[in-house]
Design a protein around this motif. Structure first.
Motif, PDB file in Angstrom:
ATOM      1  N   ARG A 174      67.707  39.065  19.402  1.00  0.00           N
ATOM      2  CA  ARG A 174      66.916  38.224  18.499  1.00  0.00           C
ATOM      3  C   ARG A 174      66.687  38.926  17.162  1.00  0.00           C
ATOM      4  O   ARG A 174      66.864  38.332  16.094  1.00  0.00           O
ATOM      5  CB  ARG A 174      65.592  37.901  19.180  1.00  0.00           C
ATOM      6  N   LEU A 175      66.307  40.190  17.215  1.00  0.00           N
ATOM      7  CA  LEU A 175      66.055  40.955  15.994  1.00  0.00           C
ATOM      8  C   LEU A 175      67.313  41.098  15.146  1.00  0.00           C
ATOM      9  O   LEU A 175      67.259  40.995  13.921  1.00  0.00           O
ATOM     10  CB  LEU A 175      65.509  42.340  16.344  1.00  0.00           C
ATOM     11  N   TYR A 183      64.049  41.935  28.877  1.00  0.00           N
ATOM     12  CA  TYR A 183      63.336  41.602  27.644  1.00  0.00           C
ATOM     13  C   TYR A 183      63.868  42.410  26.473  1.00  0.00           C
ATOM     14  O   TYR A 183      64.037  41.875  25.370  1.00  0.00           O
ATOM     15  CB  TYR A 183      61.832  41.851  27.786  1.00  0.00           C
ATOM     16  N   THR A 184      64.140  43.701  26.679  1.00  0.00           N
ATOM     17  CA  THR A 184      64.637  44.554  25.599  1.00  0.00           C
ATOM     18  C   THR A 184      65.951  44.023  25.042  1.00  0.00           C
ATOM     19  O   THR A 184      66.140  43.952  23.826  1.00  0.00           O
ATOM     20  CB  THR A 184      64.805  46.003  26.079  1.00  0.00           C
ATOM     21  N   ALA A 187      67.080  40.917  25.191  1.00  0.00           N
ATOM     22  CA  ALA A 187      66.812  39.662  24.484  1.00  0.00           C
ATOM     23  C   ALA A 187      66.163  39.931  23.126  1.00  0.00           C
ATOM     24  O   ALA A 187      66.497  39.281  22.120  1.00  0.00           O
ATOM     25  CB  ALA A 187      65.914  38.769  25.334  1.00  0.00           C
ATOM     26  N   ASP A 188      65.251  40.883  23.087  1.00  0.00           N
ATOM     27  CA  ASP A 188      64.552  41.189  21.842  1.00  0.00           C
ATOM     28  C   ASP A 188      65.497  41.771  20.803  1.00  0.00           C
ATOM     29  O   ASP A 188      65.447  41.405  19.624  1.00  0.00           O
ATOM     30  CB  ASP A 188      63.418  42.174  22.131  1.00  0.00           C
ATOM     31  N   VAL A 189      66.372  42.671  21.237  1.00  0.00           N
ATOM     32  CA  VAL A 189      67.319  43.281  20.304  1.00  0.00           C
ATOM     33  C   VAL A 189      68.280  42.233  19.754  1.00  0.00           C
ATOM     34  O   VAL A 189      68.581  42.222  18.555  1.00  0.00           O
ATOM     35  CB  VAL A 189      68.077  44.438  20.978  1.00  0.00           C
ATOM     36  N   TYR A 248      67.101  49.990  18.889  1.00  0.00           N
ATOM     37  CA  TYR A 248      66.098  49.861  17.834  1.00  0.00           C
ATOM     38  C   TYR A 248      66.319  50.898  16.732  1.00  0.00           C
ATOM     39  O   TYR A 248      66.082  50.618  15.547  1.00  0.00           O
ATOM     40  CB  TYR A 248      64.689  49.996  18.420  1.00  0.00           C
ATOM     41  N   TYR A 258      67.892  37.905  13.372  1.00  0.00           N
ATOM     42  CA  TYR A 258      66.867  37.727  12.334  1.00  0.00           C
ATOM     43  C   TYR A 258      67.152  38.601  11.122  1.00  0.00           C
ATOM     44  O   TYR A 258      67.012  38.163   9.970  1.00  0.00           O
ATOM     45  CB  TYR A 258      65.500  38.065  12.931  1.00  0.00           C
ATOM     46  N   ASP A 293      60.140  47.922  13.220  1.00  0.00           N
ATOM     47  CA  ASP A 293      59.278  46.937  12.565  1.00  0.00           C
ATOM     48  C   ASP A 293      58.152  47.583  11.758  1.00  0.00           C
ATOM     49  O   ASP A 293      57.224  46.882  11.323  1.00  0.00           O
ATOM     50  CB  ASP A 293      58.688  45.986  13.607  1.00  0.00           C
TER      51      ASP A 293
END
Length: 216
Positions: free
Chosen positions: A67-68, A60-61, A63-65, A15, A71, A198
């Motif tokens: 995805r971000l 989850y972390t 997958a989220d990274v 992040y 994006y 974010d």
């Protein structure tokens, strides 16, 4: 006179990587000085963190990274090698850590020269952007050069002044917690923390309230 903020940051945090180039671009386009304040990651400060967390946290972390990054249009790949030596299956952190101490001390040495944010951006693009063997050859030297720094000088200082650099890094962590947070990336502006990649737009909104202007 321009505005100033501190960015608390870790080389192991994806992040942090996703935030860095955007904060760097903001500091270059606006009358704003962002001082990088590196900290050691949770794996060093709290080695049992990953074992204590929910089993879904790591999945989850990741997958989220991913995805971000898609994006935001920012290249992302798992680091090779990971800045932290860790058994992903058991989540245990190895005793021997050949990368993170060297990296963070070099980052603090860059921060001493007022080029910490630029170096963090260039180095994290290697680590998290898909460069295999980022720790080998002249990869980091190239990152330092692109940030306007002499890598040989940084590396020598990281080795010869490790104790003082570690004290500065520890002071960064204390300052982060005093500002009201504990994680990275956290931008602190006028004592107010903005945690997470974010919250950049929110930080920008606050700074514009305080008169942030574009560079001319």
């Amino acid at each position: 006179m321009g505005l100033a903020a501190d960015l608390f940051w870790s080389f192991r945090s994806p992040y942090s990587y996703l935030a860095t180039r955007r904060y760097r671009a903001l500091s270059e386009s606006h009358d704003l000085e962002i001082s990088l304040r590196p900290v050691y990651p949770l794996a060093i400060r709290q080695p049992d963190f990953f074992e204590r967390n929910h089993p879904n946290w790591l999945r989850y972390t990741v997958a989220d990274v991913m995805r971000l990054s898609a994006y935001l249009g920012i290249p992302f790949a798992p680091p090779r090698p990971d800045p932290i030596v860790q058994d992903i299956a058991t989540r245990r952190i190895a005793q021997d850590q050949p990368h993170i101490f060297r990296l963070t001390r070099i980052g603090q040495a860059a921060a001493r020269r007022g080029r910490g944010l630029a170096f963090a951006d260039e180095a994290s693009r290697l680590i998290w952007g898909g460069t295999p063997g980022w720790n080998e050859g002249d990869h980091l030297a190239g990152a330092a050069a692109r940030a306007g720094l002499d890598f040989g000088e940084l590396e020598a200082e990281a080795a010869s002044d490790a104790g003082a650099l570690d004290a500065e890094i520890a002071a960064n962590q204390i300052a982060l917690e005093a500002a009201g947070h504990w994680g990275v990336p956290t931008l602190v502006f006028e004592g107010e923390p903005f945690f997470g990649q974010d919250r950049i737009d929110l930080a920008l909104w606050r700074m514009r309230q305080r008169g942030l202007a574009a560079r001319t």
